[in-house]
Design an enzyme around this catalytic site. Structure first.
Site, PDB file in Angstrom:
ATOM      1  N   GLN A  98       1.162  -1.829  -0.029  1.00 54.53           N
ATOM      2  CA  GLN A  98       0.131   0.088   0.218  1.00 54.53           C
ATOM      3  C   GLN A  98       0.976   1.049  -0.067  1.00 54.53           C
ATOM      4  O   GLN A  98       1.741   1.481   0.604  1.00 54.53           O
ATOM      5  CB  GLN A  98      -1.046   0.140   1.294  1.00 54.53           C
ATOM      6  CG  GLN A  98      -1.963   1.566   1.541  1.00 54.53           C
ATOM      7  CD  GLN A  98      -2.827   1.112   2.707  1.00 54.53           C
ATOM      8  OE1 GLN A  98      -2.629   0.491   3.364  1.00 54.53           O
ATOM      9  NE2 GLN A  98      -4.071   1.673   2.038  1.00 54.53           N
ATOM     10  N   THR A  99       1.279   2.250  -0.716  1.00 58.49           N
ATOM     11  CA  THR A  99       1.434   3.379  -1.117  1.00 58.49           C
ATOM     12  C   THR A  99       1.116   4.790  -0.735  1.00 58.49           C
ATOM     13  O   THR A  99       1.464   5.869  -0.120  1.00 58.49           O
ATOM     14  CB  THR A  99       1.863   2.896  -2.286  1.00 58.49           C
ATOM     15  OG1 THR A  99       0.607   3.514  -3.043  1.00 58.49           O
ATOM     16  CG2 THR A  99       2.531   2.629  -3.273  1.00 58.49           C
ATOM     17  N   VAL A 100      -0.694   4.734  -0.807  1.00 55.42           N
ATOM     18  CA  VAL A 100      -1.801   5.698   0.085  1.00 55.42           C
ATOM     19  C   VAL A 100      -2.553   4.772   0.694  1.00 55.42           C
ATOM     20  O   VAL A 100      -3.109   4.634   0.897  1.00 55.42           O
ATOM     21  CB  VAL A 100      -2.111   6.440  -1.284  1.00 55.42           C
ATOM     22  CG1 VAL A 100      -3.159   7.087  -0.318  1.00 55.42           C
ATOM     23  CG2 VAL A 100      -1.475   6.854  -2.081  1.00 55.42           C
ATOM     24  N   HIS A 106      -8.572   1.945  -0.994  1.00 51.91           N
ATOM     25  CA  HIS A 106      -8.265   1.917  -2.548  1.00 51.91           C
ATOM     26  C   HIS A 106      -8.274   0.393  -3.068  1.00 51.91           C
ATOM     27  O   HIS A 106      -8.103  -0.599  -2.349  1.00 51.91           O
ATOM     28  CB  HIS A 106      -7.948   3.007  -3.051  1.00 51.91           C
ATOM     29  CG  HIS A 106      -6.102   2.793  -2.911  1.00 51.91           C
ATOM     30  ND1 HIS A 106      -5.826   2.664  -1.631  1.00 51.91           N
ATOM     31  CD2 HIS A 106      -5.599   2.744  -4.249  1.00 51.91           C
ATOM     32  CE1 HIS A 106      -4.722   2.997  -2.241  1.00 51.91           C
ATOM     33  NE2 HIS A 106      -4.134   2.434  -3.519  1.00 51.91           N
ATOM     34  N   HIS A 130      -7.573  -0.331  -6.734  1.00 48.09           N
ATOM     35  CA  HIS A 130      -6.911  -0.097  -8.622  1.00 48.09           C
ATOM     36  C   HIS A 130      -7.740  -1.383  -9.724  1.00 48.09           C
ATOM     37  O   HIS A 130      -7.843  -2.649  -9.452  1.00 48.09           O
ATOM     38  CB  HIS A 130      -5.408  -1.137  -8.355  1.00 48.09           C
ATOM     39  CG  HIS A 130      -4.632  -0.334  -7.904  1.00 48.09           C
ATOM     40  ND1 HIS A 130      -3.482   1.450  -8.962  1.00 48.09           N
ATOM     41  CD2 HIS A 130      -4.194   0.103  -7.124  1.00 48.09           C
ATOM     42  CE1 HIS A 130      -3.099   2.014  -7.631  1.00 48.09           C
ATOM     43  NE2 HIS A 130      -3.236   1.275  -6.873  1.00 48.09           N
TER      44      HIS A 130
END
Length: 133
Positions: free
Chosen positions: A91-93, A97, A99
């Site tokens: 997870q980068t944010v 969410h 994709h």
């Protein structure tokens, strides 16, 4: 406040794809392939572990609807739906969410891990540790 919260609030411009009471979807600024959409929960929950069942259902229902629309619009050979949690889970944010990623056989996108293949007794022991409520 995450970058996604700022996008949802209208502070950062985006190319919106879909919105309902729980979900806000927009084109990923880092398009892996044309049609790559981010489907984010409106409420700023960090991971899937922080969502309610209602929110989780709304998020995945929206992702499915968007995947159908992406398939119709871009005609990819396949679709990857990706959801990651915490940095060790890619997870980068820190805002839950999905994709919706259109895929093609030669697109250069990779996702792999080493298979460990324990025997059935080990798998049963591992399954016994999981208590689903």
């Amino acid at each position: 406040m995450t970058v996604f919260s700022r996008i949802i609030a209208g502070e950062i411009p985006c190319a919106k794809v879909f919105e309902d009471d729980h979900v806000f979807a927009f084109m990923d600024a880092g398009q892996v392939n044309p049609g790559h959409v981010i489907v984010a929960l409106k409420r700023p929950a960090e991971t899937i572990l922080d969502m309610t069942d209602e929110e989780a259902g709304a998020l995945f229902r929206a992702a499915r609807r968007i995947a159908v629309a992406v398939q119709a619009a871009f005609k990819p050979e396949g679709l990857t739906i990706l959801q990651a949690n915490r940095p060790a889970g890619w997870q980068t944010v820190p805002h839950v969410h999905l994709h919706v990623l259109p895929r093609h056989a030669d697109d250069g996108v990779t996702l792999g891990w080493p298979r460990k293949e324990p025997d059935i007794e080990v798998l049963r022991q591992l399954a016994g540790q999981i208590e689903v409520e």
